[in-house]
Design a protein around this motif. Structure first.
Motif, mmCIF file in Angstrom:
data_model
loop_
_atom_site.group_PDB
_atom_site.id
_atom_site.type_symbol
_atom_site.label_atom_id
_atom_site.label_comp_id
_atom_site.label_asym_id
_atom_site.label_seq_id
_atom_site.Cartn_x
_atom_site.Cartn_y
_atom_site.Cartn_z
ATOM 1 N N ASN A 62 0.824 -1.211 0.000
ATOM 2 C CA ASN A 62 0.000 0.000 0.000
ATOM 3 C C ASN A 62 0.858 1.260 0.000
ATOM 4 O O ASN A 62 0.505 2.265 -0.630
ATOM 5 N N LEU A 66 0.528 4.162 -2.856
ATOM 6 C CA LEU A 66 0.179 5.538 -2.527
ATOM 7 C C LEU A 66 1.193 6.520 -3.082
ATOM 8 O O LEU A 66 0.827 7.569 -3.636
ATOM 9 N N GLU A 69 0.715 6.760 -6.881
ATOM 10 C CA GLU A 69 -0.496 7.511 -7.226
ATOM 11 C C GLU A 69 -0.281 9.011 -7.063
ATOM 12 O O GLU A 69 -0.735 9.812 -7.890
ATOM 13 N N GLU A 70 0.410 9.390 -6.010
ATOM 14 C CA GLU A 70 0.680 10.812 -5.797
ATOM 15 C C GLU A 70 1.612 11.365 -6.876
ATOM 16 O O GLU A 70 1.442 12.501 -7.337
ATOM 17 N N LYS A 306 -3.801 10.187 5.116
ATOM 18 C CA LYS A 306 -3.908 9.791 3.703
ATOM 19 C C LYS A 306 -4.094 8.283 3.569
ATOM 20 O O LYS A 306 -4.896 7.815 2.746
ATOM 21 N N TYR A 307 -3.349 7.544 4.370
ATOM 22 C CA TYR A 307 -3.402 6.078 4.292
ATOM 23 C C TYR A 307 -4.801 5.567 4.643
ATOM 24 O O TYR A 307 -5.365 4.722 3.937
ATOM 25 N N ARG A 310 -7.304 6.338 1.898
ATOM 26 C CA ARG A 310 -7.110 5.571 0.665
ATOM 27 C C ARG A 310 -7.423 4.087 0.841
ATOM 28 O O ARG A 310 -8.041 3.453 -0.018
#
Length: 397
Positions: A62, A66, A69-70, A306-307, A310
């Protein structure tokens, strides 16, 4: 000739002529959207996604997802071309043989970098294939000193190693907990055995005595025989080199046998999963983290938010580290203006980045500079940073 057939032929001819006289269609490649012109940069993410360590592996994966994706949201360009980062996630099952198969698939797929593997036992054999292929490898959780002792210039880690953990744990056990008679158990993996060896050596250097050394496996569930053997030595502390899946049942069986010794592990034990598996029998256990405590990670609060948004779940352990590892790779690519490992690899070694986990820079062998080790105690089902038992301080480095 059939007149009706002539009429059909004529109609078809008129239709074809009408099509030919219509506005010409644009060439498919000329009208393709900008996204189709993007250069896809593949990043391999290798972790155990099934089996007893899957909760660690999914968490680590993960972190990579992440970060990628950012980076994609930034609409980056390299060498004048827009790029899109694609994460290829593979399940190495924390098994050395499977890990090399995964590594070969990554090589064949032409990945630009690999983040992983999760365990030392998987990472070390896989690293040889990445080295031969010239692919950058950055580990977010590999702690065996052997990982960076191979002399590969493409291999890095952003976490402290087991030698540092073993020394910190042994010093705390002997000097702070005043435990002199200590038993050691390990799971015979590269990680577990190496960590136990480092702990045992540091314990004796600090003035403690290893009264018993026992071994198990990373799939065992019954520890009664080895614990019965240890009980007779009247240890004041039992150290376990291994992961939470075995540590939880191990401490429960210790208490069932009436063993009151302090239980201690390292980062493989310092998880919410251990607290769940051990239950009330885990209370008062000690463990380490090969990094700063969550409270002292400069970017943890924002990352945690954020985690959760998401992935709709809690961070297990290494997501902040694999997130940072992925950012290191992408940052090096940006500075080199290329996703070609031959061109950006030199920039990885020059990294100076403020990560979620803290400042990131590397030693010449690929180890992180100024690796941090933090000690914790399990209190009311939660791991809390400790200094001295009497002080109840919130953090210790």
């Amino acid at each position: 000739m059939n007149p009706y057939r002539l009429s059909a032929i004529a109609a078809a001819a008129l239709t074809l002529a009408a099509c030919n006289n219509a506005e010409p269609q644009q060439d498919a490649s000329a009208s393709a959207p900008a996204a189709a012109q993007e250069h896809v940069v593949k990043i391999g993410s290798a972790n155990p996604l099934t089996g007893p360590f899957a909760h660690w592996g999914r968490d680590a994966d993960n972190g990579v997802q992440l970060a990628a994706e950012e980076a994609n949201a930034e609409k980056l360009t390299l060498d004048g071309k827009p790029v899109r980062f694609e994460v290829i996630s593979e399940d190495d099952q924390a098994d050395p043989k499977v890990a090399t198969q995964v590594a070969q698939r990554f090589v064949d797929a032409g990945v630009a970098a690999v983040i992983g593997h999760l365990t030392s036992g998987a990472a070390i054999p896989a690293s040889r294939l990445y080295n031969d292929a010239g692919i950058t490898m950055i580990a977010g959780s590999v702690t065996s000193p052997k990982f960076t002792e191979q002399g590969y210039n493409n291999t890095f880690r952003i976490i402290a190693n087991d030698l540092q953990q073993g020394q910190a744990l042994a010093k705390y056990a002997v000097t702070e907990l005043k435990s002199k008679r200590i038993a050691v158990i390990d799971d015979r993996t590269t990680y577990g055995q190496g960590l136990a060896d480092d702990f045992a050596k540091a314990t004796e250097a600090a003035g403690g005595t290893i009264v018993k050394r026992e071994y198990t496996t990373n799939s065992a569930t019954d520890f009664m025989a080895i614990l019965t053997s240890i009980k007779g030595e009247k240890p004041e502390l039992i150290f376990y080199g291994g992961m939470d899946a075995q540590a939880g049942p191990l401490v429960k069986q210790m208490r069932k046998l009436g063993i009151t010794a302090v239980f201690m592990g390292a980062d493989g034990v310092n998880t919410a999963e251990f607290a769940k598996l051990a239950g009330k029998d885990g209370e008062g256990a000690y463990a380490s983290s090969a990094g700063a405590s969550k409270e002292l990670m400069p970017g943890y609060t924002a990352f945690n938010t954020k985690y959760k948004a998401r992935f709709n779940g809690e961070i297990q352990a290494y997501a902040p580290y694999t997130y940072d590892a992925t950012r290191v790779v992408i940052d090096a690519m940006k500075r080199a203006n290329s996703a070609d490992p031959k061109k950006y690899l030199a920039e990885v070694g020059k990294t100076s980045l403020q990560g979620v986990t803290g400042p990131i820079a590397f030693e010449s062998n690929g180890d992180i500079k100024n690796g941090t080790v933090t000690l914790y105690r399990l209190e009311s089902g939660k791991w809390a940073g400790v200094a001295k038992p009497a002080s109840d301080a919130s953090t210790a480095q």
